[in-house]
Design an enzyme around this catalytic site. Structure first.
Site, short mmCIF file in Angstrom:
data_model
loop_
_atom_site.label_atom_id
_atom_site.label_comp_id
_atom_site.label_asym_id
_atom_site.label_seq_id
_atom_site.Cartn_x
_atom_site.Cartn_y
_atom_site.Cartn_z
N CYS A 50 0.82 -1.21 0.00
CA CYS A 50 0.00 0.00 0.00
C CYS A 50 0.86 1.26 0.00
O CYS A 50 0.40 2.34 -0.39
CB CYS A 50 -0.95 0.00 1.20
SG CYS A 50 -0.12 -0.11 2.79
N ASN A 51 2.11 1.14 0.43
CA ASN A 51 2.98 2.31 0.53
C ASN A 51 4.05 2.39 -0.54
O ASN A 51 4.76 3.38 -0.62
CB ASN A 51 3.67 2.36 1.90
CG ASN A 51 2.73 2.80 2.99
OD1 ASN A 51 1.84 3.62 2.75
ND2 ASN A 51 2.89 2.27 4.19
#
EC number: 1.2.1.70
Length: 437
Positions: A50-51
């Protein structure tokens, strides 16, 4: 050949950009195959969280690599490169290896020192391996990165302190109670912060987690996630005498204007401390409650102080890990140098075998009276002499190839034994062939 990483992360791209470049798990095998078909790419691994989205490749041409990877991203995601190029970073060779090591150790994460990324790096590597996307270089590099990540967390204390408000609340509770075993927890509010806190407390061994919320349905929903007990806010006030820990994060009602009720509850539980954490802004719990006997009240400022102290400790541990990374980079660089020694040794052995065979053929032609048994004895004897003569030079060049001057040693060895004609075309020998200083 060269190692390159092209990617974007939470530092270079906002979430609305990152979500457009997120690989769906089910599509990863196909994405890897597409990447491996990209011009110049010999090996590839994709790390997608997600990052961050990062594409690691081994390429045979460096100057066009960035263009080829951007083209791959443009095709796969259907986004014109002008819209995402400014968010990308690209590291080559030594910088790419250092970046991977930092990622695996949690030093490049949003939460410094977190461990989840290590599992994600390992999973990405294993997936690529199953898809035949890794070869000699990445099999070595990613195994080394995963091993280093494990060492970083086992040999330092970088992951042993809370750096989130919710986990700091739990850490504070452990300081007071030592253990949550046999403890009852009351959580006021059912928002994200309450959910994270409940998760940590439940995982820490609390006997019962009671969730109260203004909306009872939401209390039921959160309580169900942790096998807890839902209740109304009014019921929560009545249960104060039964709980050991209270976490309040309503941002609205909490237990303001309930000093008297808390005081009465404490009289019903003499000699039993009540640990209260107010993580709401504005505060849910009146400061006056904190002066009651056996009540330990902390607010978000107290927790932020703990988090900052812990972050300082993690930064200090990160310095230790940086040193470990530099050491491992040298290990990898030395290993790369040793790859160049294999074709050189093979060339020496092939040249020696050619000389041996041609010399014996010439001798046997001049001595036709030798029978087959005599020829075998001569062949074995001369081959033994040859092997003994090559033994020390081969061992010495293996040692030298792994040193700082390995490339120069390989060049010199090649010239001394005149092996150029015997080397395979394009064999990675000498300075400039292996790029990782």
């Amino acid at each position: 050949m060269h190692i390159v990483v092209v990617g974007l992360n939470y530092r270079t791209a906002p979430v609305e950009v990152r979500e457009r470049f997120s690989f769906a798990e089910k599509d990863m095998p196909q994405a890897l195959q597409e990447l491996l078909r990209t011009k110049s790419v010999l090996e590839g691994v994709i790390i997608a969280t997600c990052n961050r989205t990062e594409i690691y490749v081994v390429v045979d041409r460096l100057h066009m690599c960035g263009y080829f990877i951007r083209s791959f991203m443009e095709r796969w995601f259907g986004v014109p490169r002008e819209e995402f190029t400014r968010h990308l970073y690209m590291y080559e060779d030594e910088q790419a290896v250092r970046h991977l090591f930092r990622v695996a150790c949690g030093l490049d994460s949003m939460v410094l020192g977190e461990t989840q990324i290590l599992g994600q790096v390992k999973s990405a590597f294993l997936l690529s391996q199953r898809q035949k996307g890794t070869g000699t270089w990445f099999n070595m590099l990613f195994k080394q990165a995963v091993t280093l990540g494990k060492r970083a967390h086992s040999e330092t204390a970088i992951g042993q302190s809370a750096v989130s408000i919710s986990y700091a609340a739990v850490e504070l509770g452990k300081r007071i109670f030592g253990s949550f075993s046999g403890k009852r927890v009351l959580i006021l509010g059912a928002g994200k912060m309450s959910e994270l806190t409940a998760k940590h407390l439940s995982g820490g061994g609390a006997d019962e987690v009671i969730v109260a919320n203004r909306t009872y349905a939401r209390a039921q929903e959160l309580a169900a996630k942790f096998d807890g007990t839902p209740c109304t806010m009014q019921e929560a006030m009545e249960r104060l005498a039964d709980v050991d820990i209270l976490i309040s994060s309503t941002g609205a009602e909490g237990i303001r204007d309930h000093v008297g009720q808390v005081e009465r509850s404490m009289k019903r539980r003499p000699d039993r401390p009540l640990f209260m954490i107010d993580i709401a802004v504005p505060r849910d719990i009146e400061p006056e409650i904190g002066v009651l006997e056996n009540v330990f009240l902390y607010d978000i400022d107290d927790l932020e102080g703990i988090v900052e102290n812990n972050l300082e400790m993690r930064r200090a541990e990160a310095v230790k890990i940086d040193k470990m990374i530099e050491e491992e980079m040298q290990v990898f660089a030395n290993w790369l140098q040793t790859l160049g020694v294999k074709p050189v040794i093979r060339a020496l052995q092939e040249k020696a075998a050619h000389i041996h065979e041609s010399t014996l053929d010439s001798m046997f032609n001049k001595l036709p009276e030798l029978d087959e048994r005599q020829r075998k004895v001569i062949r074995r004897l001369t081959k033994s002499i040859l092997n003994q003569m090559m033994h020390d030079p081969i061992n010495r060049i293996k040692e030298m190839a792994g040193g700082k001057q390995g490339a120069e040693a390989l060049e010199m060895f090649t010239q001394i034994f005149a092996l150029e004609k015997h080397l395979e075309a394009g064999a990675p020998v000498g300075r400039g062939k292996r790029r990782l200083p």
